[in-house]
Each structure stands twice: as C-alpha cells, then as structure tokens.
Design a protein around this motif. Sequence first.
Motif, PDB file in Angstrom:
ATOM      1  N   ILE A   9     -76.762  79.601 -25.611  1.00  0.00           N
ATOM      2  CA  ILE A   9     -75.634  80.020 -24.780  1.00  0.00           C
ATOM      3  C   ILE A   9     -74.466  79.050 -24.941  1.00  0.00           C
ATOM      4  O   ILE A   9     -73.312  79.471 -25.084  1.00  0.00           O
ATOM      5  CB  ILE A   9     -76.070  80.144 -23.304  1.00  0.00           C
ATOM      6  CG1 ILE A   9     -77.017  81.329 -23.136  1.00  0.00           C
ATOM      7  CG2 ILE A   9     -74.857  80.288 -22.393  1.00  0.00           C
ATOM      8  CD1 ILE A   9     -77.683  81.404 -21.788  1.00  0.00           C
ATOM      9  N   ILE A  10     -74.760  77.756 -24.949  1.00  0.00           N
ATOM     10  CA  ILE A  10     -73.707  76.748 -25.160  1.00  0.00           C
ATOM     11  C   ILE A  10     -73.077  76.939 -26.534  1.00  0.00           C
ATOM     12  O   ILE A  10     -71.851  76.853 -26.688  1.00  0.00           O
ATOM     13  CB  ILE A  10     -74.280  75.321 -24.995  1.00  0.00           C
ATOM     14  CG1 ILE A  10     -74.696  75.094 -23.542  1.00  0.00           C
ATOM     15  CG2 ILE A  10     -73.283  74.263 -25.456  1.00  0.00           C
ATOM     16  CD1 ILE A  10     -75.474  73.812 -23.321  1.00  0.00           C
ATOM     17  N   TRP A  11     -73.907  77.220 -27.532  1.00  0.00           N
ATOM     18  CA  TRP A  11     -73.416  77.445 -28.893  1.00  0.00           C
ATOM     19  C   TRP A  11     -72.491  78.657 -28.947  1.00  0.00           C
ATOM     20  O   TRP A  11     -71.422  78.602 -29.545  1.00  0.00           O
ATOM     21  CB  TRP A  11     -74.617  77.617 -29.822  1.00  0.00           C
ATOM     22  CG  TRP A  11     -74.273  77.937 -31.236  1.00  0.00           C
ATOM     23  CD1 TRP A  11     -73.813  77.071 -32.179  1.00  0.00           C
ATOM     24  CD2 TRP A  11     -74.357  79.212 -31.874  1.00  0.00           C
ATOM     25  NE1 TRP A  11     -73.608  77.731 -33.363  1.00  0.00           N
ATOM     26  CE2 TRP A  11     -73.941  79.041 -33.199  1.00  0.00           C
ATOM     27  CE3 TRP A  11     -74.761  80.475 -31.442  1.00  0.00           C
ATOM     28  CZ2 TRP A  11     -73.910  80.087 -34.104  1.00  0.00           C
ATOM     29  CZ3 TRP A  11     -74.723  81.517 -32.349  1.00  0.00           C
ATOM     30  CH2 TRP A  11     -74.297  81.309 -33.663  1.00  0.00           C
ATOM     31  N   LEU A  12     -72.890  79.753 -28.294  1.00  0.00           N
ATOM     32  CA  LEU A  12     -72.094  80.972 -28.305  1.00  0.00           C
ATOM     33  C   LEU A  12     -70.770  80.793 -27.566  1.00  0.00           C
ATOM     34  O   LEU A  12     -69.711  81.195 -28.065  1.00  0.00           O
ATOM     35  CB  LEU A  12     -72.886  82.123 -27.681  1.00  0.00           C
ATOM     36  CG  LEU A  12     -72.206  83.480 -27.652  1.00  0.00           C
ATOM     37  CD1 LEU A  12     -71.976  83.975 -29.075  1.00  0.00           C
ATOM     38  CD2 LEU A  12     -73.043  84.464 -26.871  1.00  0.00           C
ATOM     39  N   VAL A  13     -70.812  80.154 -26.410  1.00  0.00           N
ATOM     40  CA  VAL A  13     -69.585  79.928 -25.636  1.00  0.00           C
ATOM     41  C   VAL A  13     -68.625  79.020 -26.402  1.00  0.00           C
ATOM     42  O   VAL A  13     -67.416  79.262 -26.435  1.00  0.00           O
ATOM     43  CB  VAL A  13     -69.927  79.356 -24.242  1.00  0.00           C
ATOM     44  CG1 VAL A  13     -68.684  78.868 -23.521  1.00  0.00           C
ATOM     45  CG2 VAL A  13     -70.660  80.390 -23.407  1.00  0.00           C
TER      46      VAL A  13
END
Length: 76
Positions: A9-13
Amino acid sequence: MTITQLTEIIWLVSAIALIILVLLHSPKGDGIGGIGGQAQLFTSAKSAETSLNRITWGLTIVFMGTTIVLSAGWLG
C-alpha cells in the motif's frame, strides 16, 4: 493486514504521488522556445519549487526502498 500488504500500500501510494508531483513540476528545458531567444538564462529559485523537489526526492527514496524490499522478498 500483514506487513507485506502494508508495504504494498505504501508502495502504491508513493507511486501515484510521484506521478502527480512530477507532473506538477515546471518544465526545465527550453525546447523549441530556446531557439527564438525567449529562454531565460537565469531564474530565481522559488520556495515552492524547492519544496516540491524535496518532497519528490523523499517519495522517490520511499518508492525505491519499498520496491527493493518487495522484490527481494525480505518480508516473507
């Protein structure tokens, strides 16, 4: 939620935010406009541009770090 899902999720954001921030940057190159003499040789650095650069670099480091962690499989 596992640590891997949180990292994804951190990577996508960070990826989406990087795309948006790069599009917000003012163009640095003169391109064709430099031929007509409309290019400015010296411009003053603006605080907004400096802040945008710092945020972009910070997000780049986060994105690259999470990419390496996820691709290496260090989280299990």
